[in-house]
Design an enzyme around this catalytic site. Structure first.
Site, PDB file in Angstrom:
ATOM      1  CG  HIS A 102      47.243  54.995  30.300  1.00 22.79           C
ATOM      2  ND1 HIS A 102      45.940  55.352  29.990  1.00 22.79           N
ATOM      3  CD2 HIS A 102      47.848  56.129  30.731  1.00 22.79           C
ATOM      4  CE1 HIS A 102      45.780  56.647  30.210  1.00 22.79           C
ATOM      5  NE2 HIS A 102      46.913  57.139  30.660  1.00 22.79           N
ATOM      6  CG  HIS A 115      41.579  59.356  35.019  1.00 25.69           C
ATOM      7  ND1 HIS A 115      40.948  59.402  33.799  1.00 25.69           N
ATOM      8  CD2 HIS A 115      42.790  59.910  34.824  1.00 25.69           C
ATOM      9  CE1 HIS A 115      41.749  59.960  32.908  1.00 25.69           C
ATOM     10  NE2 HIS A 115      42.869  60.290  33.525  1.00 25.69           N
TER      11      HIS A 115
END
Length: 584
Positions: free
Chosen positions: A126, A172
């Site tokens: 992830h 991110h």
């Protein structure tokens, strides 16, 4: 006489301490006596018989046993290897306590790799590009390389435009993380994708790009991977290919552009000019034609996609990430002609598991389910993976840069099948029973098998810890915690007694673990140093898949908190299996 050693401030007192080597445990001596037929030396043929009858090496040959004898003599007796071809009891003990010569798991892929991808648990990362936390750490190709070298097979990249909207960055989104260029990540993947395993690497994209940049991504991917890239002949796969078919291939998985545009709402007035054109920097196709783009007009959709420059990007997507359009239960039970992937946060998945677990199991028999950590795990912590696996979820996505017990379980599961990154799901998760019934994770099952574990001894800490432990003059009090991570009925932890002031502790403690679902059980082992009145200190851990444990006496390597193997610390353990109707 004592001496002073600078160990931070203030200096701490040490004295020379000789580490005594513990001899072979009683069980090892008994085994040697039995198979050496009472003699003082064990021949290669006698060792072969021990390997077959005790260690479960059905395919081992006498020639293999001869090689082991040669390796042991070469390692511990440089001269004796020229004068004899047999082992003393000490040699036999050294062999059993060697993590490379006598590991608890096999080093060959042993499972069937010709089933569809949906039949396997897949080692999944992830936010694979993050060095540290989810909010402010750097993005880099370094964690991607590290994950691939560990055997991770699913790499996640979040794609965003740069400020000039002429290039693609990985970061991110909506956080303070510093970006890395996509091309740098792709090149790292190409270089290291198959350094640990020949089986396919899947790239999952979280795509925040306009059509122009999607076209640029397609060009980057094609030029970087070339023939390594898997492009399906048909957009709608009725069944996933197998890991064997996809060896040394790169697979792209994301939402097709059409679904992404529908989600964003193409009629948003901010994006449409008075001329009826989308007024983005990089698009100039007519919205009247785009408004025809729906499930019933695929021809219009293709015209729009082609006009926007994303057709090449769309064609690269081998595993479609489906859009959840309504009730999750209904979505799980949709009967479609194509297979797909859906993604759920850990919270949504846990709710689904409670409310309709059998629907999840049925969905994962043909389709792929990806679970990802909740947003509040800013420190890159992880959730418990077993709930995902027991429901058949193939992609239980983890923050590989974090560490802790959950990540240890992930490491343990994927030590199976020679750490190739694909572990075949047990048959009960793949088959339907009478009246289309599937496995119910809530069902209470009887004990199927019992595992008996004996912890003989440990060694190697004085080599691993002496440079950083200023209490080397006082050997620690080690103890070992052993237990099962699995379904709730099988979970249990037990502890050996504490061994006082000994760098080579000998416990000879035995434990039994009844297992209702041994196919999903993981053996947890953790060594700690007793440190009263302070909290006991960590001294090593490992996690092993019970379903692949070799029976017999084996050397078990230990790992640090982050999952890196310690240089010398290890345990000598014995594993025995008994059927449910046979008491150990």
């Amino acid at each position: 006489m004592g001496s002073y050693l600078l160990c931070g401030l203030p200096a701490c007192f040490t004295r020379k301490h000789k580490v005594a080597e513990a001899g072979p445990p009683a069980d090892v001596k008994e085994m040697f006596k039995k198979y050496a037929e009472g003699g003082t030396h064990m021949t290669a043929e006698q060792l072969w018989q021990f390997l077959v009858e005790v260690q479960g090496h059905g395919g081992v040959s006498i020639e293999d046993a001869e090689q082991i004898v040669d390796q042991v003599l070469q390692r511990w007796h440089h001269i004796a290897r020229f004068t004899r071809r047999s082992l003393t009891v000490e040699d036999f003990h050294h062999y059993l306590f060697s993590t490379d010569l006598n590991p608890p798991l096999g080093n060959q892929v042993y499972q069937d790799m010709t089933a569809p991808l949906s039949h396997y648990f897949i080692y999944t990362g992830h936010n694979s590009y993050l060095i540290g936390n989810q909010f402010s750490s750097d993005c880099s190709d370094g964690p991607i390389t590290k994950a691939l070298k560990r055997g991770v097979r699913v790499i996640e990249l979040d794609l965003w435009p740069n400020s000039a909207k002429d290039d693609v960055l990985v970061l991110h989104g909506r956080t303070l993380t510093t970006p890395v260029e996509l091309i740098k990540c792709l090149r790292a993947i190409k270089e290291h994708a198959f350094s640990a395993s020949p089986y396919p690497v899947i790239l999952t994209f979280e795509d925040h790009l306009n059509p122009h940049l999607q076209a640029k991504v397609a060009q980057m991917i094609t030029q970087t991977f070339g023939a390594m890239l898997y492009s399906p002949e048909s957009e709608c796969l009725k069944e996933f290919p197998s890991p064997e078919e996809l060896k040394y291939r790169i697979i792209i998985s994301t939402k097709p552009p059409k679904e992404r545009r529908e989600k964003k709402g193409i009629n948003n007035r901010k994006d449409i000019s008075a001329k009826g054109k989308i007024s983005t920097e990089d698009s100039d196709y007519d919205t009247s034609e785009h408004n025809q783009c729906d499930e019933d007009n695929t021809e219009a959709c293709d015209r729009v996609t082609r006009a926007s420059g994303t057709l090449a990007y769309k064609r690269l997507i081998a595993i479609h990430n489906g859009k959840l359009k309504g009730c999750l239960k209904e979505e799980l039970n949709l009967q479609l002609e194509k297979v797909r992937r859906i993604s759920l946060s850990e919270q949504k998945f846990e709710k689904a598991a409670v409310s309709y677990g059998t629907d999840v199991v049925r969905f994962t028999q043909k389709n792929i389910l990806r679970i990802y950590p909740k947003q509040t795990r800013v420190n890159s912590s992880n959730y418990k993976p077993m709930i995902g696996w027991i429901h058949g979820a193939q992609m239980v996505a983890f923050n590989m840069q974090g560490y802790g017990k959950s990540l240890w379980l992930m490491h343990g599961m994927f030590r199976a099948n020679a750490s190739c990154g694909y572990v075949k799901k047990p048959n009960f998760l793949l088959k339907e029973g009478p009246d289309d019934q599937v496995f119910d994770p809530k069902e209470k099952l009887p004990v199927k098998k019992t595992l008996k574990v004996k912890v003989y001894m440990g060694d190697g800490w004085y080599l691993d810890f002496k440079q950083m432990d200023c209490k080397f003059w006082s050997p620690p009090q080690f103890y070992t915690r052993v237990g099962i991570a699995g379904v709730p009925a099988d979970k249990k932890m037990k502890s050996t007694k504490k061994k006082v002031d000994n760098w080579t502790p000998v416990w000879d403690d035995e434990f039994t673990f009844p297992l209702t679902i041994p196919e999903m059980a993981l053996l947890r082992v953790e060594v700690r140093k007793y440190s009263m009145p302070e909290k006991d200190e960590f001294a090593g851990q490992t996690c092993l898949p019970v379903f692949q444990l070799r029976p017999g006496i084996h050397a078990v390597p230990l790992f640090d908190r982050k999952g890196e193997e310690l240089g010398s610390a290890r345990l000598l353990m014995r594993f025995e299996f008994y059927e449910a109707d046979v008491l150990p």
